[in-house]
Scaffold this motif. Structure first.
Motif: not given
Length: 138
Positions: A23-25, A66-69, A85-92, A17-21
């Motif tokens: 990425x988003x910022x 919207x994906x990172x958000x 799997x959601x994290x792997x696919x979304x990050x790719x 979650x923190x890594x996605x934050x």
């Protein structure tokens, strides 16, 4: 800090979650700083960019942004298997978007490097994520 208090390491869900934050910022500020550049803003206003900006293109870009958000939240609430799997696919998908939609402004290259590094970490942590039997999907 009390000497009896020990820092508890982040569980995988929190780490993702923190890594996605981050990425988003980074995505947001890369775009914001681009609009500070007079030539970038002028090209956009004058319509002299290499890309023709349409409503449809803006919707596609909005979906990718919207994906990172949404992954900030989903990383914390999805069950273990779906979460991995959601994290792997979304990050790719997001790596492809960051690299494919990028520019060669120095600030953008810096932000894109940070984003790709975080996204690779998300992929790595998700891939390596193992849940010990009897634990609560950390």
């Amino acid at each position: 800090m009390n000497s009896d208090e020990k820092k508890k390491p982040l569980c995988t869900r929190e780490r993702l979650s923190v890594l996605w934050i981050v990425v988003m910022f980074s995505m947001a500020f890369a775009d914001i700083l681009t609009f500070v550049l007079p030539e970038a803003l002028n090209d956009l206003v004058m319509g002299t960019t290499d890309v023709i900006i349409t409503q449809e293109l803006l919707v596609v870009m909005a979906v990718f942004v919207q994906i990172p958000i949404i992954m900030i939240y989903l990383s914390r609430v999805l069950n273990y298997k779906v979460n991995r799997w959601a994290n792997i696919i979304a990050s790719i998908i997001t790596i492809i978007f960051v690299i494919g939609g990028g520019s060669f402004y120095l600030h953008y290259l810096f932000f894109a490097s940070v984003e790709v590094l975080c996204l690779l970490l998300i992929t790595w942590y998700s891939w390596q994520w193992k849940v010990a039997k009897g634990t609560k999907n950390s």
